[in-house]
Design an enzyme around this catalytic site. Structure first.
Site, PDB file in Angstrom:
ATOM      1  N   HIS A  98      -0.332  -6.396  -5.623  1.00 29.86           N
ATOM      2  CA  HIS A  98      -1.210  -7.411  -4.644  1.00 29.86           C
ATOM      3  C   HIS A  98      -0.724  -9.185  -5.480  1.00 29.86           C
ATOM      4  CE1 HIS A  98      -3.065 -11.925  -4.739  1.00 29.86           C
ATOM      5  NE2 HIS A  98      -3.191 -11.277  -3.291  1.00 29.86           N
ATOM      6  N   GLY A 108      -6.151 -22.396  10.782  1.00 29.36           N
ATOM      7  CA  GLY A 108      -6.088 -22.197  11.823  1.00 29.36           C
ATOM      8  C   GLY A 108      -4.572 -21.183  11.878  1.00 29.36           C
ATOM      9  N   GLY A 109      -4.164 -20.549  10.884  1.00 36.58           N
ATOM     10  CA  GLY A 109      -3.135 -19.466  10.667  1.00 36.58           C
ATOM     11  C   GLY A 109      -3.409 -18.298  11.293  1.00 36.58           C
ATOM     12  N   ARG A 110      -1.829 -18.089  11.150  1.00 37.84           N
ATOM     13  CA  ARG A 110      -1.599 -16.986  12.131  1.00 37.84           C
ATOM     14  C   ARG A 110      -2.825 -15.173  11.725  1.00 37.84           C
ATOM     15  NH1 ARG A 110       2.654 -12.295  12.981  1.00 37.84           N
ATOM     16  NH2 ARG A 110       2.895 -12.162  14.983  1.00 37.84           N
ATOM     17  N   HIS A 154       1.039  -1.384   0.466  1.00 39.98           N
ATOM     18  CA  HIS A 154       0.282  -0.249  -0.238  1.00 39.98           C
ATOM     19  C   HIS A 154       1.192   1.000   0.433  1.00 39.98           C
ATOM     20  CE1 HIS A 154      -3.681  -2.038   0.966  1.00 39.98           C
ATOM     21  NE2 HIS A 154      -3.364  -2.300   1.494  1.00 39.98           N
TER      22      HIS A 154
END
Length: 309
Positions: free
Chosen positions: A113, A265-267, A103
């Site tokens: 991206h 369940g990623g961070r 950004h």
């Protein structure tokens, strides 16, 4: 690839490429910013695996940028990864990738991206199912035809060695994927997007993924260099923050990577690093007809063949 040692070598080769790609992109972006540096946060996932999150904040050129490498594994693929492959539901898996969102501070520099990723799933004694995915796309606030032509030309160059229709196919896929249905508008001017790709065997598919990853910097950096010193004021900044709202809406409602990360369940901090630091929403707002802001909608937020113009 059924032999477990071959699977290990394969996973290591892909992982090594992805970590090197993260290093190269961080180095080039730090150089062009000239002020800020990426802060690295290494993390581990309780269910298996981990990653390296790198975030740059308050730079001279980049207001915020995140480049994440993750390599996670587990006993059961989450629903977002098995929607098109229901036969893999409940199978063990490994997933790895590099994902980045940049950004910029100046509204005349577009947000960019990129993502490249690899999945492999199946029991150790079975022939695994694997695929690659990824791409890169550009989200301008004030469009320039020169930049759009350059971005799509580099995207075509990335695909050319791999088949006559690959670029056309991945470009359309990108236009279709980065589309906000509830707004009836594209997120930006597109680029490349592909998923569930295993055509031509592993080496062919891996080389294609590498080519797309390697072409991100040649696509983005020349645009940044051309636009980073253009003068802007409160009006341009206000419009940039308003349009960033579309970015947030897409990532939280539609983005597969965000959904996969949260479901597996990623961070959370690493998954949501794609969100901009400042953003605005307005009720039922539209740009003044004929204004530079309206030109974004009238000229650039319409999928087209930029290379034929």
């Amino acid at each position: 690839m059924k032999d477990s040692s071959m699977q290990t070598d394969t996973v290591n080769n892909v992982s090594n490429y992805l970590m090197d790609l993260q290093d190269r992109i961080c180095g080039e972006l730090e150089e062009i910013d000239g002020q800020a540096r990426f802060h690295q946060d290494t993390w581990e996932r309780k269910e298996g695996g981990g990653g390296r999150t790198r975030v740059m904040s308050n730079g001279a050129v980049f207001e915020q940028g995140g480049i994440n490498f993750s390599h996670v594994f587990g006993s059961t693929l989450p629903p977002s990864a098995t929607a098109s492959r229901p036969q893999l539901a409940g199978r063990p898996f490994q997933a790895m990738g590099v994902s980045l969102v940049i950004h910029p501070r100046n509204p005349y520099v577009p947000t960019s991206h990129a993502n490249v990723r690899f999945f492999i799933a199946g029991d150790p004694n079975e022939e695994p199912v694997w695929w690659f995915g990824g791409g890169f796309d550009l989200t301008p606030y004030y469009g320039f035809e020169e930049d759009a032509h350059h971005w799509h030309r580099v995207a075509r160059n990335a695909c050319e060695p791999f088949g006559e229709h690959i670029h056309e196919r991945f470009k359309k896929w990108c236009d279709d994927y980065f589309y906000l249905k509830h707004r009836a508008e594209p997120r930006g001017i597109g680029g490349l997007f592909f998923d569930d790709f295993s055509e031509g065997g592993f080496e062919h598919s891996f080389s294609l993924m590498q080519s797309i990853g390697d072409h991100y910097l040649p696509a983005y950096l020349p645009i940044v260099k051309r636009r980073k010193t253009l003068e802007y004021g409160e009006r341009e900044r206000d419009f940039q923050l308003y349009r960033r709202g579309r970015y947030v809406e897409f990532n939280l409602v539609y983005d597969r990577g965000t959904l996969f990360g949260l479901q597996s369940g990623g961070r959370t901090e690493a998954i949501l690093m794609s969100l901009p630091p400042l953003v605005k929403w307005r009720y039922d707002w539209a740009p003044e007809p004929g204004s530079p802001e309206a030109r974004l909608y009238d000229v650039f937020l319409k999928p087209k063949d930029w290379l034929s113009e």
